[in-house]
Design a protein around this motif. Sequence first.
Motif, mmCIF file in Angstrom:
data_model
loop_
_atom_site.group_PDB
_atom_site.id
_atom_site.type_symbol
_atom_site.label_atom_id
_atom_site.label_comp_id
_atom_site.label_asym_id
_atom_site.label_seq_id
_atom_site.Cartn_x
_atom_site.Cartn_y
_atom_site.Cartn_z
ATOM 1 N N VAL A 184 -4.191 2.025 6.240
ATOM 2 C CA VAL A 184 -3.877 0.744 6.077
ATOM 3 C C VAL A 184 -2.667 0.682 7.766
ATOM 4 C CG1 VAL A 184 -1.379 1.329 4.599
ATOM 5 C CG2 VAL A 184 -2.006 -1.243 4.913
ATOM 6 N N ILE A 208 0.790 -0.948 0.183
ATOM 7 C CA ILE A 208 -0.008 -0.168 0.257
ATOM 8 C C ILE A 208 0.924 0.876 0.193
ATOM 9 C CG2 ILE A 208 -1.496 1.510 1.210
ATOM 10 C CD1 ILE A 208 -3.071 -1.546 0.032
ATOM 11 N N SER A 256 -7.608 -0.543 1.832
ATOM 12 C CA SER A 256 -7.026 0.538 1.515
ATOM 13 C C SER A 256 -6.449 -0.520 0.378
ATOM 14 C CB SER A 256 -5.831 0.627 2.357
ATOM 15 O OG SER A 256 -5.369 -0.723 3.042
ATOM 16 N N PHE A 257 -6.576 -1.262 -0.068
ATOM 17 C CA PHE A 257 -6.055 -2.474 -1.485
ATOM 18 C C PHE A 257 -7.277 -2.112 -2.404
ATOM 19 C CE2 PHE A 257 -5.473 -6.021 -3.957
ATOM 20 C CZ PHE A 257 -3.985 -5.692 -4.411
ATOM 21 N N TYR A 296 -5.505 -2.945 5.773
ATOM 22 C CA TYR A 296 -5.255 -3.512 4.510
ATOM 23 C C TYR A 296 -6.585 -3.879 3.902
ATOM 24 C CZ TYR A 296 -2.908 -6.500 1.408
ATOM 25 O OH TYR A 296 -1.980 -6.747 0.324
ATOM 26 N N ALA A 329 -5.462 5.503 1.643
ATOM 27 C CA ALA A 329 -5.145 4.422 1.314
ATOM 28 C C ALA A 329 -3.562 4.424 2.294
ATOM 29 C CB ALA A 329 -4.514 4.321 0.730
#
Length: 423
Positions: A302, A257, A310-311, A307, A298
Amino acid sequence: MKMLFRYGYFDDKKVVIFLLVVFACKFAAAQVNTVTLSNGSIFLIGDKVQLFEDKTGLLTPGNVINASGFTQSTSTVPGLYTLNGTLWIRFTMVNASAVSNFVLNLNYPILDEATLYQFKNGRLINAQTDGFNRAFSKKKYKLQAFVYDLNLLPNDTSTYLLKVNSSVPVSLPLEVGSAGNILHEASKKDIFTALYIGIILSLFLYNIFIYFSVRDRGYIYYVFYILLFGFTQIILQGYGWRWLWPGTPVLNPYSIIIVASLAGLAAIAFARLFLDTRKIFPRLDKVFYLFSLLYVLAIILVIAGKYSVSFRIIDINVSALVLFSFVISILIAKKGNSSGIFFLISWTIFIVAMLIFVLKNAGVFPYTSFTNFVLYIGSSIQAILLSIALANRINIYKKEKENSQAQALKVSQENEQLIREQN
């Protein structure tokens, strides 16, 4: 019931057909496709497996092995964008060859965890676990891909369950072959990756040297963009986990990220400066601020432990940014701007590479050396073209400066001559 048949509510033939269809559906759901291994060559089995999503995430292999909720995969590379719970993949294999060292290769190293269970005569006899959240040193096969021994002797048959947990979209390029052939293909990928790293580092060093000669900010944004983008590719392929922090898998999600976001921010800074969007399209230029904010968001998410969210922000933001930059470059190229033309050509090549890669994962294009490494190829060509474009941009500015100085000199000489004539 007799009354219903008598008055025509049901027809005997229709009832029989209905029952046969129901029975056939149940039989098809329970039956597992058999994959026959005839030699050690590598091949994909994605369209020969069955899939079942356990949304509770609580089922055990014993609960799942004979479950009727599986659906037949129709893609050579099955995938699932959002996984709620656990994904189970079921398949049966029979070894009709003399080879005894067959392995299953799951070449998608960013899955959290994947466990292969082996059943024989309905009994669980073996389990192997791999995953992006495990220390690399614990792997039997020192590859970033997940490689499992099938433990299948000649003329032997086993049924397998692959249990997948993932915070990111799931792609399942499931390959089967002898261990030797799988390792040989992996070594080819390592060589190609090393060549890609060499190209990116060469361009980085060459252009950073030019920056110190011409002191143009465009070169700084460019070298950070290609370095961070190249690093992102390496991390997504699992090489960061394998080469840089093998004993610290906790860094894997953060590295994906944070590095990808920084690469996106560098790309935005470079595009705005190179295309001069603040001057040519001031309103559209403000859209780049939105993309930048999403990258920052993002990174914050993270760090906060989100996670998966954000991905997906990165995933959507990259696609939107690539498309937006492509449209902007078209508009600028239409004005006859050479920078826009160079940018458009380089971005077109990169987009085509992305499409080929995505369609390969969707099963539209076959798994070949070209389709596997097409992002390396596309991003390398893009980086080379942008480097040429920067040099061209400097030459244009140099000529404009020379023309401006010549024009100023000419005006100065004409003024001097006019003063002499007046005197």
